[in-house]
Design a protein around this motif. Structure first.
Motif, PDB file in Angstrom:
ATOM      1  N   VAL A  17       2.356   1.865  -3.496  1.00  0.00           N
ATOM      2  CA  VAL A  17       1.386   2.526  -4.379  1.00  0.00           C
ATOM      3  C   VAL A  17       1.297   4.012  -4.041  1.00  0.00           C
ATOM      4  CG1 VAL A  17      -1.055   2.677  -4.997  1.00  0.00           C
ATOM      5  CG2 VAL A  17       0.052   0.440  -4.822  1.00  0.00           C
ATOM      6  N   LYS A  18       1.212   4.321  -2.753  1.00  0.00           N
ATOM      7  CA  LYS A  18       1.131   5.715  -2.314  1.00  0.00           C
ATOM      8  C   LYS A  18       2.360   6.501  -2.763  1.00  0.00           C
ATOM      9  CE  LYS A  18       0.438   8.548   1.825  1.00  0.00           C
ATOM     10  NZ  LYS A  18       0.261   8.528   3.317  1.00  0.00           N
ATOM     11  N   ALA A  29      -6.849  -5.052  -7.161  1.00  0.00           N
ATOM     12  CA  ALA A  29      -7.681  -3.852  -7.036  1.00  0.00           C
ATOM     13  C   ALA A  29      -8.321  -3.778  -5.656  1.00  0.00           C
ATOM     14  CB  ALA A  29      -8.745  -3.833  -8.126  1.00  0.00           C
ATOM     15  N   GLN A  30      -8.771  -4.913  -5.147  1.00  0.00           N
ATOM     16  CA  GLN A  30      -9.383  -4.942  -3.813  1.00  0.00           C
ATOM     17  C   GLN A  30      -8.382  -4.545  -2.733  1.00  0.00           C
ATOM     18  OE1 GLN A  30     -10.937  -8.896  -3.319  1.00  0.00           O
ATOM     19  NE2 GLN A  30     -12.653  -8.596  -4.732  1.00  0.00           N
ATOM     20  N   LEU A  41      -5.198  -3.016  -3.145  1.00  0.00           N
ATOM     21  CA  LEU A  41      -4.362  -1.828  -3.326  1.00  0.00           C
ATOM     22  C   LEU A  41      -5.084  -0.641  -3.953  1.00  0.00           C
ATOM     23  CD1 LEU A  41      -1.062  -3.539  -4.581  1.00  0.00           C
ATOM     24  CD2 LEU A  41      -1.711  -2.915  -2.243  1.00  0.00           C
ATOM     25  N   GLY A  42      -6.303  -0.866  -4.441  1.00  0.00           N
ATOM     26  CA  GLY A  42      -7.049   0.239  -5.024  1.00  0.00           C
ATOM     27  C   GLY A  42      -6.589   0.641  -6.407  1.00  0.00           C
ATOM     28  N   VAL A  43      -5.774  -0.193  -7.055  1.00  0.00           N
ATOM     29  CA  VAL A  43      -5.336   0.068  -8.434  1.00  0.00           C
ATOM     30  C   VAL A  43      -5.559  -1.192  -9.264  1.00  0.00           C
ATOM     31  CG1 VAL A  43      -3.636   1.821  -7.818  1.00  0.00           C
ATOM     32  CG2 VAL A  43      -2.943  -0.590  -7.910  1.00  0.00           C
ATOM     33  N   THR A  44      -5.896  -1.009 -10.526  1.00  0.00           N
ATOM     34  CA  THR A  44      -6.075  -2.136 -11.438  1.00  0.00           C
ATOM     35  C   THR A  44      -4.918  -2.158 -12.421  1.00  0.00           C
ATOM     36  OG1 THR A  44      -8.486  -2.022 -11.262  1.00  0.00           O
ATOM     37  CG2 THR A  44      -7.579  -3.201 -13.156  1.00  0.00           C
ATOM     38  N   LYS A  90       0.837  -1.199   0.000  1.00  0.00           N
ATOM     39  CA  LYS A  90       0.000   0.000   0.000  1.00  0.00           C
ATOM     40  C   LYS A  90       0.877   1.256   0.000  1.00  0.00           C
ATOM     41  CE  LYS A  90      -4.254  -1.722   2.124  1.00  0.00           C
ATOM     42  NZ  LYS A  90      -5.172  -1.634   3.307  1.00  0.00           N
ATOM     43  N   ASN A 132      -6.188  -9.334 -11.268  1.00  0.00           N
ATOM     44  CA  ASN A 132      -6.529  -7.916 -11.287  1.00  0.00           C
ATOM     45  C   ASN A 132      -7.575  -7.564 -10.231  1.00  0.00           C
ATOM     46  OD1 ASN A 132      -4.764  -6.960 -13.195  1.00  0.00           O
ATOM     47  ND2 ASN A 132      -6.322  -6.296 -14.652  1.00  0.00           N
ATOM     48  N   GLU A 133      -8.557  -8.450 -10.082  1.00  0.00           N
ATOM     49  CA  GLU A 133      -9.620  -8.194  -9.116  1.00  0.00           C
ATOM     50  C   GLU A 133      -9.077  -8.153  -7.687  1.00  0.00           C
ATOM     51  OE1 GLU A 133     -13.771 -10.274  -7.545  1.00  0.00           O
ATOM     52  OE2 GLU A 133     -13.007 -10.754  -9.553  1.00  0.00           O
ATOM     53  N   LYS A 134      -8.222  -9.114  -7.337  1.00  0.00           N
ATOM     54  CA  LYS A 134      -7.671  -9.164  -5.984  1.00  0.00           C
ATOM     55  C   LYS A 134      -6.736  -7.986  -5.730  1.00  0.00           C
ATOM     56  CE  LYS A 134      -8.028 -11.959  -3.235  1.00  0.00           C
ATOM     57  NZ  LYS A 134      -8.957 -12.099  -2.075  1.00  0.00           N
TER      58      LYS A 134
END
Length: 264
Positions: A80-81, A127-128, A130-133, A77, A123-125
Motif C-alpha cells: 500500500v505504501k 480498512a482496519q 491496511l488503512g484503505v477501503t 502494508k 472491506n471493513e477488515k
C-alpha cells in the motif's frame, strides 16, 4: 422487402457502423491501456511480486482476502505504501459448489443479503489492517451468479452498488473502453504464459485501442496458477521502454474511462 423495412435496415446499418467507428482517446496519445492484477493475496505476491513491480516503478491492483492479508500483514502494508491498489475479492471466496473445496461457501447457497455482508466484512477488515477501503472488486472464480435453477440471479448489480468496477476471470478478449460494462471487466489470464505469449495478447489489444486487464495468482519461477517471474520481468522491461501503452491500476483507468466515454 418493403420500402419502410429497407429504410429501417439502412438506418440500423448506419448506426452500427458509426458505433464501431467511435474512437476512444487514451491520454497523452497512448494506443491502449493495460492493468496488471492478481487475486487472493497469495504470499508470493508480496514476498516476490511487489519487489519486481517496484523495480520498474509499475503499480498493480491486488484483489485480496482479509485472512491472507493478515498472514502477511507487513508485506501488504508496504505494498500500500508503495502505491499499489488494493481491491476486494470477498471475505470467504465463494465459488460454485462444483469446486469441492468451495462447497462450504457455495454460490448456489448464497443470498443477496449474504453476499452483501461479504462485501462489507471484507472491506471493513481490509480498512482496519491496511488503512484503505477497496473500491474495486474481482469475482471469485470469475463467477457472477448466486442460487440455482429458476432462482438463479446475477450479483453484478450488488457489485455495481458497492464498488466502482468488477473484474471477471478466464476471459478471451480485452475490454472496449467505449462499450464495456465496468462491473464485468474481462480478466485475461497471465499465469503460466511466456513473455512472447503475453506480448501477442498485448499487440492484438493495441491494434484496436483496447484495455487489457491481465489477471494472475502466484508470482514465482513456476508452478500452477503462477505468473512466471521471468515473463513478468521481461514484460515490465518492455512496458517501461514504450510510450504507446498506458499502464495503471484498475481504479485509475476505470475513472478515466467513466469520465471520457459517451455511455456515462
Amino acid at each position: 422487402m418493403s420500402k419502410n423495412l429497407i429504410v429501417l435496415f439502412l438506418l440500423l446499418l448506419s448506426f452500427n457502423i458509426s458505433a464501431q467507428e467511435q474512437e476512444f482517446k487514451w491520454p497523452e496519445g497512448k494506443q491502449m491501456a493495460l492493468s496488471l492484477t492478481w487475486d487472493d493475496a497469495r504470499p508470493s505476491q508480496v514476498q516476490i511480486g511487489t519487489d519486481i513491480l517496484n523495480k520498474f516503478d509499475t503499480k498493480a491492483t491486488f484483489y485480496v482476502l482479509p485472512g491472507p492479508v493478515y498472514d502477511q500483514l507487513s508485506g501488504w502494508k508496504k505494498a500500500v505504501k508503495d502505491g499499489h491498489e488494493i481491491g476486494n475479492h470477498s471475505y470467504n471466496h465463494p465459488c460454485s459448489g462444483n469446486f469441492l473445496w468451495a462447497r462450504k461457501n457455495a454460490l448456489e447457497e448464497y443470498t443477496e443479503e449474504k453476499m452483501d455482508l461479504e462485501f462489507e466484512a471484507s472491506n471493513e477488515k481490509i480498512a482496519q489492517m491496511l488503512g484503505v477501503t477497496p473500491t474495486q472488486f474481482a469475482y471469485p472464480c470469475g463467477q457472477t451468479f448466486i442460487q440455482r435453477g429458476t432462482e438463479t440471479k446475477s450479483y453484478v448489480p450488488l457489485v455495481a452498488n458497492k464498488f466502482k468496477s468488477g473484474r471477471t476471470w478466464l476471459d478471451e478478449v480485452p475490454n472496449d473502453p467505449a462499450y464495456c460494462d465496468l462491473y464485468q471487466l474481462t480478466g485475461v489470464e497471465m499465469d503460466g504464459k511466456s513473455f512472447e505469449e503475453l506480448l501477442a495478447i498485448i499487440d492484438l489489444a493495441r491494434q484496436d485501442g483496447l484495455w487489457l486487464v491481465l489477471a494472475g495468482h502466484e508470482i514465482n519461477k513456476d508452478g500452477p496458477q503462477t505468473t512466471k517471474t521471468k515473463s513478468l520481468e521481461k514484460l515490465l522491461k518492455y512496458l517501461s521502454e514504450t510510450d504507446a501503452i498506458w499502464v495503471a491500476p484498475v481504479g485509475e483507468i476505470t475513472e478515466y474511462v467513466r469520465a471520457n466515454r459517451e455511455l456515462e
